[in-house]
Design a protein around this motif. Structure first.
Motif, PDB file in Angstrom:
ATOM      1  N   ALA A 165       0.455  -0.871  -0.143  1.00  0.00           N
ATOM      2  CA  ALA A 165      -0.022   0.250  -0.187  1.00  0.00           C
ATOM      3  C   ALA A 165       1.155   0.860  -0.084  1.00  0.00           C
ATOM      4  N   GLN A 166       1.681   1.216   0.719  1.00  0.00           N
ATOM      5  CA  GLN A 166       2.762   2.301   0.878  1.00  0.00           C
ATOM      6  C   GLN A 166       3.563   2.625   0.065  1.00  0.00           C
ATOM      7  N   TYR A 167       4.181   1.590  -1.156  1.00  0.00           N
ATOM      8  CA  TYR A 167       4.565   1.778  -2.139  1.00  0.00           C
ATOM      9  C   TYR A 167       3.745   2.063  -3.953  1.00  0.00           C
ATOM     10  N   LEU A 168       2.108   1.450  -3.407  1.00  0.00           N
ATOM     11  CA  LEU A 168       1.554   2.153  -4.144  1.00  0.00           C
ATOM     12  C   LEU A 168       1.060   3.945  -4.124  1.00  0.00           C
ATOM     13  N   ARG A 171      -6.788   1.516  -4.883  1.00  0.00           N
ATOM     14  CA  ARG A 171      -7.117   0.358  -5.082  1.00  0.00           C
ATOM     15  C   ARG A 171      -8.364  -0.005  -6.530  1.00  0.00           C
ATOM     16  N   GLU A 172      -7.991   0.721  -7.019  1.00  0.00           N
ATOM     17  CA  GLU A 172      -8.046   0.767  -8.735  1.00  0.00           C
ATOM     18  C   GLU A 172      -7.161  -0.311  -9.297  1.00  0.00           C
ATOM     19  N   LYS A 173      -5.992   0.244  -8.688  1.00  0.00           N
ATOM     20  CA  LYS A 173      -4.240   0.184  -9.689  1.00  0.00           C
ATOM     21  C   LYS A 173      -4.327  -1.889  -8.695  1.00  0.00           C
ATOM     22  N   SER A 174      -5.005  -2.061  -7.173  1.00  0.00           N
ATOM     23  CA  SER A 174      -4.508  -3.087  -6.727  1.00  0.00           C
ATOM     24  C   SER A 174      -5.419  -4.163  -7.106  1.00  0.00           C
ATOM     25  N   HIS A 175      -7.006  -3.933  -7.955  1.00  0.00           N
ATOM     26  CA  HIS A 175      -7.865  -4.611  -7.968  1.00  0.00           C
ATOM     27  C   HIS A 175      -8.216  -4.828  -9.647  1.00  0.00           C
ATOM     28  N   ASP A 201      -9.452 -15.050   0.406  1.00  0.00           N
ATOM     29  CA  ASP A 201      -7.698 -14.817   1.465  1.00  0.00           C
ATOM     30  C   ASP A 201      -7.347 -13.030   1.452  1.00  0.00           C
ATOM     31  N   LEU A 202      -6.911 -13.135  -0.254  1.00  0.00           N
ATOM     32  CA  LEU A 202      -5.901 -11.783  -0.704  1.00  0.00           C
ATOM     33  C   LEU A 202      -7.324 -10.625  -0.491  1.00  0.00           C
ATOM     34  N   GLN A 203      -8.436 -11.346  -0.479  1.00  0.00           N
ATOM     35  CA  GLN A 203      -8.879  -9.665  -0.623  1.00  0.00           C
ATOM     36  C   GLN A 203      -9.640  -9.323   0.887  1.00  0.00           C
ATOM     37  N   ILE A 204     -10.127 -10.249   1.187  1.00  0.00           N
ATOM     38  CA  ILE A 204     -10.485 -10.541   2.531  1.00  0.00           C
ATOM     39  C   ILE A 204      -9.197  -9.551   3.383  1.00  0.00           C
ATOM     40  N   ARG A 205      -7.594  -9.661   3.438  1.00  0.00           N
ATOM     41  CA  ARG A 205      -6.696  -9.321   3.984  1.00  0.00           C
ATOM     42  C   ARG A 205      -6.653  -7.893   3.061  1.00  0.00           C
ATOM     43  N   LEU A 206      -7.248  -7.898   2.031  1.00  0.00           N
ATOM     44  CA  LEU A 206      -7.796  -5.882   1.299  1.00  0.00           C
ATOM     45  C   LEU A 206      -7.727  -5.419   1.886  1.00  0.00           C
ATOM     46  N   ASP A 207      -9.950  -6.153   1.928  1.00  0.00           N
ATOM     47  CA  ASP A 207     -10.642  -5.614   2.930  1.00  0.00           C
ATOM     48  C   ASP A 207     -10.240  -4.592   4.648  1.00  0.00           C
ATOM     49  N   TRP A 208      -9.547  -6.035   4.844  1.00  0.00           N
ATOM     50  CA  TRP A 208      -9.177  -5.258   6.442  1.00  0.00           C
ATOM     51  C   TRP A 208      -7.827  -4.737   6.304  1.00  0.00           C
ATOM     52  N   LEU A 209      -7.639  -4.397   5.520  1.00  0.00           N
ATOM     53  CA  LEU A 209      -6.489  -3.184   6.026  1.00  0.00           C
ATOM     54  C   LEU A 209      -6.978  -2.113   5.612  1.00  0.00           C
TER      55      LEU A 209
END
Length: 422
Positions: free
Chosen positions: A328-331, A369-373, A407-415
């Motif tokens: 997230a910091q890099y993006l 968010r748009e870039k990571s999705h 799992d990745l989706q859950i983590r990103l939402d949690w973040l």
């Protein structure tokens, strides 16, 4: 040139006979029997401590050779190049392309090779992603593997077109794109890399034994004879193996994505292999490209980074959450623009990276968010996972990918929730 067996005085021997029939040098009339691949392998192997079913004949210690061939007669580019040159007369082929063309020439009768029995034994259909239909490839949407498969198929097609232009007319009839792709698939799934002497090699017999990511044997380049002058390609025991034990060849890959790509298999009971590579970078078209590159270089970071995230089995592992925060910091820096671009000015240069540890603005977070999705395989993928999709993925052997994507989706939402704007 085929191998034939001589049955006469009760002594089996090998002789070469151009048409596979007739007499050998013995004075007695003999009955000629064409040898199978199994006979050929064990007649040419220097070491034979394993039977055709892959069972150890006698107990061996770790480091012992189970099956070996002289490097001078191995199925490798340096060994087959003279035969290939006799029909192609094409210069400058890389090793993989040369072996792929050789496989086709032997299989379809352009070349009469000592490896004919081996090539004929190879499967004609392969369950690798590069052979999947477009509908089947849709099961991989949301993973970076989809774009990798597409790019490899394009590369093979372009490579085939270049090679075809240089081939003589009579050979062109036998070299088709489907056959060339098949040969590439054989090399993906069966070849071994043994640098520096052998960039790629096939080991008849050993490549048909069971494989695992943690087997009890490995393929290596070995030396023998006086002063180690004899160079061999060998299947070597990587652990003590008892008599009658199954020999399992270790195949290495960093993730299930690579196992699926190269071998058409996934290990569903190995969470450490359930990983996705996320690739992000600064676009050369970015109006602030130079500023962002300068900042990344000052941080000793590349302008394009690859992140690996592993499945967490419904647990938020600290190391993975730290990695997601770093992503997230890099993006945030990569996506910085508009009203937020003032942070790229020289006065903030020494502090801007630390600023990116926290949300900069709603607009910047939205862009992240748009870039990571992204739907093109560069990000986490779509979050819409229907029951039908789950059933389809399960039936196609891609359940691991689906679980990882969830799992990745859950983590990103949690973040996002943990650093919400409210």
């Amino acid at each position: 040139m085929g191998f034939v067996g001589v049955v006469g005085d009760g002594i089996g021997s090998l002789c070469r006979n151009g048409n596979g029939t007739g007499r050998c040098s013995s004075r007695r009339r003999v009955r000629v029997v064409r040898f199978s691949l199994e006979d050929w392998v064990f007649a040419n192997a220097k070491t034979k401590e394993v039977d055709w079913d892959g069972k150890c004949k006698q107990g061996v210690r770790s480091g012992s050779e189970l099956l070996s061939f002289p490097e001078s007669s191995a199925f490798a580019p340096g060994v087959v190049e003279k035969e290939l040159a006799s029909v192609l007369n094409v210069q400058g082929l890389d090793d993989v392309t040369a072996l792929a063309l050789y496989l086709i020439c032997v299989k379809y009768g352009v070349l009469d090779s000592q490896f004919k029995q081996y090539v004929d034994s190879l499967p004609e259909s392969l369950d690798l992603p590069i052979f999947w239909t477009d509908a089947e490839l849709e099961y991989l949407r949301g993973s970076s593997l989809l774009e990798k498969v597409k790019s490899i198929k394009v590369r093979i097609s372009e490579e085939f077109s270049r090679v075809l232009q240089a081939l003589p007319g009579k050979v062109k009839e036998e070299i088709t794109l489907d056959r060339y792709t098949w040969a590439q698939g054989i090399l993906f799934s069966r070849a071994f890399e043994l640098p520096p002497s052998l960039t790629i090699v096939l080991l008849p017999g050993a490549d048909s034994f069971p494989t695992s990511r943690s087997g009890n044997s490995v393929v290596r380049a070995t030396k023998g004879g006086l002063f180690g002058q004899d160079k061999n390609v060998a299947l070597v025991a990587d652990a003590d193996i008892f008599r009658g034990d199954q020999v399992v060849v270790t195949r290495n890959a960093e993730s299930n994505a690579q196992f699926l790509m190269d071998y058409g298999i996934v290990y569903e009971d190995s969470p450490a292999l359930d990983a996705v590579d996320l690739e992000f970078g600064v676009s050369p078209l970015d109006p602030f490209y130079d500023d962002k590159v300068d900042i990344l270089q000052e941080m000793n970071m590349s302008i394009a980074l690859n992140f690996r995230v592993t499945a967490g089995c419904n647990e938020y592992r600290e190391e993975d959450m730290e990695q997601l925060e770093y992503i997230a910091q890099y993006l945030r820096l990569v996506c910085l623009g508009g009203p937020d671009s003032f942070l790229l000015e020289a006065v903030f240069r020494s502090e801007v990276w630390d600023f990116m540890a926290l949300p900069v603005s709603k607009e910047n977070e939205k862009t992240v968010r748009e870039k990571s999705h992204g739907d093109e395989g560069n990000g986490f993928g779509s979050s819409e996972l229907s029951l039908d999709s789950r059933v389809q993925c399960l039936s196609s052997g891609c359940e691991t990918w689906l679980q990882l994507q969830c799992d990745l989706q859950i983590r990103l939402d949690w973040l996002d929730r943990s650093k919400s704007w409210g």
